[in-house]
Design a protein around this motif. Structure first.
Motif, PDB file in Angstrom:
ATOM      1  N   PHE A 118      51.610  -8.783 -10.344  1.00  0.00           N
ATOM      2  CA  PHE A 118      50.359  -8.538  -9.638  1.00  0.00           C
ATOM      3  C   PHE A 118      49.623  -7.353 -10.254  1.00  0.00           C
ATOM      4  CE2 PHE A 118      48.100  -6.320  -6.143  1.00  0.00           C
ATOM      5  CZ  PHE A 118      47.180  -7.313  -5.835  1.00  0.00           C
ATOM      6  N   LEU A 119      48.322  -7.479 -10.389  1.00  0.00           N
ATOM      7  CA  LEU A 119      47.465  -6.379 -10.807  1.00  0.00           C
ATOM      8  C   LEU A 119      46.545  -6.021  -9.645  1.00  0.00           C
ATOM      9  CD1 LEU A 119      46.361  -7.402 -14.411  1.00  0.00           C
ATOM     10  CD2 LEU A 119      47.924  -5.567 -13.789  1.00  0.00           C
ATOM     11  N   PRO A 120      46.403  -4.759  -9.308  1.00  0.00           N
ATOM     12  CA  PRO A 120      45.516  -4.384  -8.201  1.00  0.00           C
ATOM     13  C   PRO A 120      44.072  -4.741  -8.518  1.00  0.00           C
ATOM     14  CG  PRO A 120      46.266  -2.444  -9.393  1.00  0.00           C
ATOM     15  CD  PRO A 120      47.067  -3.585  -9.913  1.00  0.00           C
ATOM     16  N   LYS A 121      43.283  -4.841  -7.475  1.00  0.00           N
ATOM     17  CA  LYS A 121      41.879  -5.233  -7.635  1.00  0.00           C
ATOM     18  C   LYS A 121      41.166  -4.332  -8.629  1.00  0.00           C
ATOM     19  CE  LYS A 121      38.991  -3.992  -4.499  1.00  0.00           C
ATOM     20  NZ  LYS A 121      38.272  -3.860  -3.208  1.00  0.00           N
ATOM     21  N   SER A 122      41.409  -3.034  -8.563  1.00  0.00           N
ATOM     22  CA  SER A 122      40.728  -2.112  -9.470  1.00  0.00           C
ATOM     23  C   SER A 122      41.012  -2.442 -10.924  1.00  0.00           C
ATOM     24  CB  SER A 122      41.152  -0.668  -9.171  1.00  0.00           C
ATOM     25  OG  SER A 122      42.563  -0.509  -9.322  1.00  0.00           O
ATOM     26  N   SER A 123      42.220  -2.901 -11.225  1.00  0.00           N
ATOM     27  CA  SER A 123      42.570  -3.258 -12.598  1.00  0.00           C
ATOM     28  C   SER A 123      41.858  -4.533 -13.035  1.00  0.00           C
ATOM     29  CB  SER A 123      44.082  -3.429 -12.732  1.00  0.00           C
ATOM     30  OG  SER A 123      44.740  -2.201 -12.498  1.00  0.00           O
ATOM     31  N   VAL A 124      41.681  -5.463 -12.105  1.00  0.00           N
ATOM     32  CA  VAL A 124      40.941  -6.684 -12.434  1.00  0.00           C
ATOM     33  C   VAL A 124      39.479  -6.344 -12.697  1.00  0.00           C
ATOM     34  CG1 VAL A 124      40.230  -8.967 -11.622  1.00  0.00           C
ATOM     35  CG2 VAL A 124      42.526  -8.114 -11.091  1.00  0.00           C
ATOM     36  N   LEU A 125      38.891  -5.470 -11.896  1.00  0.00           N
ATOM     37  CA  LEU A 125      37.504  -5.074 -12.114  1.00  0.00           C
ATOM     38  C   LEU A 125      37.356  -4.360 -13.456  1.00  0.00           C
ATOM     39  CD1 LEU A 125      36.524  -3.783  -8.547  1.00  0.00           C
ATOM     40  CD2 LEU A 125      36.227  -6.068  -9.505  1.00  0.00           C
ATOM     41  N   ARG A 126      38.301  -3.501 -13.785  1.00  0.00           N
ATOM     42  CA  ARG A 126      38.278  -2.826 -15.086  1.00  0.00           C
ATOM     43  C   ARG A 126      38.373  -3.839 -16.213  1.00  0.00           C
ATOM     44  NH1 ARG A 126      42.512  -1.312 -18.468  1.00  0.00           N
ATOM     45  NH2 ARG A 126      42.082   0.430 -19.898  1.00  0.00           N
ATOM     46  N   PHE A 127      39.222  -4.858 -16.045  1.00  0.00           N
ATOM     47  CA  PHE A 127      39.371  -5.871 -17.083  1.00  0.00           C
ATOM     48  C   PHE A 127      38.063  -6.642 -17.262  1.00  0.00           C
ATOM     49  CE2 PHE A 127      40.877  -9.792 -19.042  1.00  0.00           C
ATOM     50  CZ  PHE A 127      41.727  -9.288 -20.026  1.00  0.00           C
ATOM     51  N   LEU A 128      37.364  -6.900 -16.169  1.00  0.00           N
ATOM     52  CA  LEU A 128      36.050  -7.557 -16.260  1.00  0.00           C
ATOM     53  C   LEU A 128      35.070  -6.701 -17.060  1.00  0.00           C
ATOM     54  CD1 LEU A 128      35.786  -8.952 -12.639  1.00  0.00           C
ATOM     55  CD2 LEU A 128      35.765 -10.348 -14.720  1.00  0.00           C
ATOM     56  N   ASP A 129      35.105  -5.385 -16.868  1.00  0.00           N
ATOM     57  CA  ASP A 129      34.242  -4.509 -17.658  1.00  0.00           C
ATOM     58  C   ASP A 129      34.570  -4.617 -19.150  1.00  0.00           C
ATOM     59  OD1 ASP A 129      32.638  -3.436 -15.656  1.00  0.00           O
ATOM     60  OD2 ASP A 129      34.060  -1.827 -15.203  1.00  0.00           O
ATOM     61  N   LEU A 130      35.863  -4.669 -19.475  1.00  0.00           N
ATOM     62  CA  LEU A 130      36.270  -4.796 -20.875  1.00  0.00           C
ATOM     63  C   LEU A 130      35.852  -6.149 -21.445  1.00  0.00           C
ATOM     64  CD1 LEU A 130      39.811  -3.144 -20.713  1.00  0.00           C
ATOM     65  CD2 LEU A 130      37.693  -2.153 -21.602  1.00  0.00           C
ATOM     66  N   MET A 131      35.954  -7.191 -20.639  1.00  0.00           N
ATOM     67  CA  MET A 131      35.471  -8.501 -21.078  1.00  0.00           C
ATOM     68  C   MET A 131      33.981  -8.460 -21.375  1.00  0.00           C
ATOM     69  SD  MET A 131      37.434 -11.249 -18.615  1.00  0.00           S
ATOM     70  CE  MET A 131      36.404 -12.588 -19.283  1.00  0.00           C
ATOM     71  N   ALA A 132      33.221  -7.882 -20.468  1.00  0.00           N
ATOM     72  CA  ALA A 132      31.773  -7.819 -20.648  1.00  0.00           C
ATOM     73  C   ALA A 132      31.406  -7.048 -21.908  1.00  0.00           C
ATOM     74  CB  ALA A 132      31.125  -7.180 -19.423  1.00  0.00           C
ATOM     75  N   ALA A 133      32.113  -5.971 -22.181  1.00  0.00           N
ATOM     76  CA  ALA A 133      31.844  -5.187 -23.384  1.00  0.00           C
ATOM     77  C   ALA A 133      32.056  -6.001 -24.643  1.00  0.00           C
ATOM     78  CB  ALA A 133      32.732  -3.943 -23.405  1.00  0.00           C
ATOM     79  N   HIS A 134      32.908  -7.044 -24.559  1.00  0.00           N
ATOM     80  CA  HIS A 134      33.192  -7.897 -25.707  1.00  0.00           C
ATOM     81  C   HIS A 134      32.453  -9.241 -25.622  1.00  0.00           C
ATOM     82  CE1 HIS A 134      36.470  -4.956 -25.957  1.00  0.00           C
ATOM     83  NE2 HIS A 134      36.538  -5.275 -27.227  1.00  0.00           N
ATOM     84  N   LYS A 135      31.508  -9.343 -24.689  1.00  0.00           N
ATOM     85  CA  LYS A 135      30.682 -10.539 -24.513  1.00  0.00           C
ATOM     86  C   LYS A 135      31.510 -11.791 -24.213  1.00  0.00           C
ATOM     87  CE  LYS A 135      26.863  -8.828 -27.416  1.00  0.00           C
ATOM     88  NZ  LYS A 135      27.458  -7.685 -28.136  1.00  0.00           N
ATOM     89  N   LEU A 136      32.631 -11.613 -23.545  1.00  0.00           N
ATOM     90  CA  LEU A 136      33.437 -12.734 -23.058  1.00  0.00           C
ATOM     91  C   LEU A 136      32.925 -13.117 -21.671  1.00  0.00           C
ATOM     92  CD1 LEU A 136      36.836 -11.252 -24.212  1.00  0.00           C
ATOM     93  CD2 LEU A 136      35.733 -13.267 -25.198  1.00  0.00           C
ATOM     94  N   ASN A 137      32.970 -14.404 -21.338  1.00  0.00           N
ATOM     95  CA  ASN A 137      32.246 -14.809 -20.125  1.00  0.00           C
ATOM     96  C   ASN A 137      33.016 -15.697 -19.154  1.00  0.00           C
ATOM     97  OD1 ASN A 137      32.227 -17.164 -21.667  1.00  0.00           O
ATOM     98  ND2 ASN A 137      30.114 -17.691 -21.159  1.00  0.00           N
ATOM     99  N   VAL A 138      34.314 -15.954 -19.390  1.00  0.00           N
ATOM    100  CA  VAL A 138      35.108 -16.729 -18.437  1.00  0.00           C
ATOM    101  C   VAL A 138      36.431 -16.003 -18.208  1.00  0.00           C
ATOM    102  CG1 VAL A 138      36.295 -18.898 -17.934  1.00  0.00           C
ATOM    103  CG2 VAL A 138      34.106 -18.938 -19.144  1.00  0.00           C
ATOM    104  N   LEU A 139      36.689 -15.628 -16.956  1.00  0.00           N
ATOM    105  CA  LEU A 139      37.993 -15.091 -16.573  1.00  0.00           C
ATOM    106  C   LEU A 139      38.748 -16.178 -15.824  1.00  0.00           C
ATOM    107  CD1 LEU A 139      40.081 -12.810 -16.281  1.00  0.00           C
ATOM    108  CD2 LEU A 139      38.938 -12.175 -14.138  1.00  0.00           C
ATOM    109  N   HIS A 140      39.783 -16.716 -16.451  1.00  0.00           N
ATOM    110  CA  HIS A 140      40.654 -17.704 -15.817  1.00  0.00           C
ATOM    111  C   HIS A 140      41.731 -16.908 -15.085  1.00  0.00           C
ATOM    112  CE1 HIS A 140      43.279 -21.573 -16.470  1.00  0.00           C
ATOM    113  NE2 HIS A 140      43.591 -20.960 -15.333  1.00  0.00           N
ATOM    114  N   LEU A 141      41.647 -16.887 -13.760  1.00  0.00           N
ATOM    115  CA  LEU A 141      42.538 -16.060 -12.947  1.00  0.00           C
ATOM    116  C   LEU A 141      43.678 -16.916 -12.413  1.00  0.00           C
ATOM    117  CD1 LEU A 141      42.539 -13.065 -12.159  1.00  0.00           C
ATOM    118  CD2 LEU A 141      41.381 -13.688 -10.039  1.00  0.00           C
TER     119      LEU A 141
END
Length: 494
Positions: A118-141
């Protein structure tokens, strides 16, 4: 236009750029802090153009996602200090020139497995920021599996009261059937409010969150919560081991009704037009021939396909499409609209595309980022195939064997981060980066524009300082840093 463009419509409305740029109408006079939205700029979704002159910066984008990409590219040009800054308005030096860009693929994804660890919500939000910085656009959760159920479903509280917690975890890859574990209780889940926040946070960054609820295998955590869901009805515990559990869902209407209720909640929370139902690695040994016969099926081998068709039909009633792992190609009667994630290699993805299915390429031989990054003895988690950043950069999502008239069926590709051996955000950082940066360029840039010889230099000189500024604990090019070294034992995903 890529076929996936129609699956993930993004209206041209608000733009989330961290205060960097604002949206203006096509008739507006562009200032250095303005993105002009001009749908006629390009036939490609997410396209943008940056013009940098001594007088300032002018940015034009075909849609809101393109405007966001323009802002991200501007941050890249400004250097690492811009990644530390909450707001990049002010006085900066930029090289003059013009950037005209658009993505090659519409599905530029990453699977993040929060079921195994399990990853806490804050870590998932941080990962979304890292995805956005790399122009990735689908998070398969990946929300459910044998080792944990992370999705709150109000109608079935025991899914998280019981299914979200296990007594311990295997350390490394033990022999199948080994009952030992580390004795450290592990668990956690996302409330409905948590998931709505994750989806909204992703949407602001033009990322779609594709949820996965596995059926009919990889379901031991759900069966632990509600034993009547299981093929034998016997009580079981949330699994502490990795691999493939023999406990599968019972092929009954009652189980289907249970999962329809689960999926009703899923589609209420997630706005993705695609929902993954898994369908992979399904043992058939606990099903009986008479169960198959009662459903009008010829054998127990037909039961996984029945699950996918039945629950996929329910998703279709909600206007959603089903995504399944490439094992679904082994099932007779696969519904025409099913998307296929080709993970065991490229053969199934090629066959699916030729048969008229849309495909996401995610072969374990190339883009499984939980796999080890070298053969060096200091490698902390020596599992799977050894794949370097350069190996990931060399990956080509369009299989060589795929006929040209089926190329459009490849919506894109997806890197996979399975977490059997990644038990913290720090471990996820180490496994993902900088390989995920290489993958991001693979799915964004045209094949002929990629630069294998120059990529390591660009990574070292320009991008690793950005990751440092973002606090990413990546694997250094010359190997693990001292605090990243930890003994591991061989093993594989799932």
């Amino acid at each position: 236009m890529n076929a996936f463009d129609t699956l993930l419509p993004r209206p041209v409305t608000a733009l989330a750029t961290g205060g960097a740029l604002a949206v203006a109408s096509p008739s507006a006079v562009a200032t250095p802090s303005t993105v002009v939205i001009d749908p006629g700029l390009s036939p490609h979704s997410e396209a943008y153009r940056l013009s940098i002159t001594p007088d300032g910066v002018r940015a034009v984008a075909v849609d809101a996602a393109g405007a966001a990409h323009a802002a991200r590219t501007l941050r890249q040009l400004l250097g690492p200090d811009a990644f530390r800054a909450a707001d990049i308005r002010g006085s900066w030096e930029l090289p003059c020139g013009e950037v005209a860009d658009h993505p090659r693929f519409a599905w530029r994804g990453v699977l993040l497995d929060v079921a195994r660890h399990f990853l806490p919500k804050s870590s998932v939000l941080r990962f979304l920021d890292l995805m956005a910085a790399h122009k990735l656009n689908v998070l398969h959760l990946h929300l459910t599996d044998d080792q944990g159920w992370r999705l709150e479903v109000p109608a079935f509280p025991r899914l998280t009261e019981v299914g979200a917690w296990r007594k311990g975890s295997w350390t490394g890859r033990q022999p199948d059937g080994d009952p030992t574990h580390d004795g450290r209780p592990h668990g956690g889940f996302y409330s409905t409010a948590d998931l709505r926040e994750i989806v909204a946070y992703a949407r602001e960054r033009h990322i779609t969150v594709v949820p996965e609820v596995d059926v009919p295998g990889h379901s031991q955590a759900a069966i632990a919560a509600y034993p009547e869901l299981g093929s034998t009805g016997e009580p079981v515990e949330v699994w502490h081991a990795w691999g493939v559990s023999e406990h599968t869902l019972a092929p009954t209407r009652a189980v289907i009704d249970f999962y329809k209720t689960v999926l009703d909640h899923v589609v209420d929370v997630f706005d993705s037009p695609v929902v993954c139902l898994g369908g992979d690695e399904v043992p058939t040994g606990r099903w009986r021939g008479e169960q198959a016969a009662a459903l009008g099926l010829e054998s127990v081998e037909a039961i996984p396909g029945w699950f996918l068709r039945t629950l996929g039909g329910h998703l279709a009633e909600h206007g959603r499409r089903t995504l399944g792992w490439d094992d679904v190609m082994d099932h007779a009667g696969l519904s025409p609209g099913v998307l296929v994630a080709s993970w065991r290699g490229e053969k199934a993805g090629t066959a699916a595309a030729v048969a008229g299915h849309d495909v996401v390429m995610c072969p374990e031989q190339h883009v499984y980022l939980d796999h080890r990054q070298s053969e060096h003895p200091d490698e902390p988690i020596p599992v799977g195939f050894a794949r370097t950043t350069e190996d990931v950069y060399a990956y080509e999502p369009i299989p060589a064997e795929l006929p040209e008239d089926a190329h459009h069926r490849v919506l894109g590709a997806q890197a996979q981060i399975w977490t059997e051996h990644l038990d913290s955000p720090r471990r996820v950082d180490y496994a993902a980066f900088p390989r995920l940066a290489a993958f991001a360029e693979v799915v964004w840039s045209a094949k002929e524009l990629r630069d294998p010889a120059g990529f390591p230099r660009r990574l070292a000189e320009h991008h690793l300082p950005r990751l440092d500024a973002l606090g990413v604990e990546y694997r250094a090019p010359d190997g693990p840093r001292p605090w990243q070294r930890r003994p591991g034992v061989p093993g594989r995903r799932r």
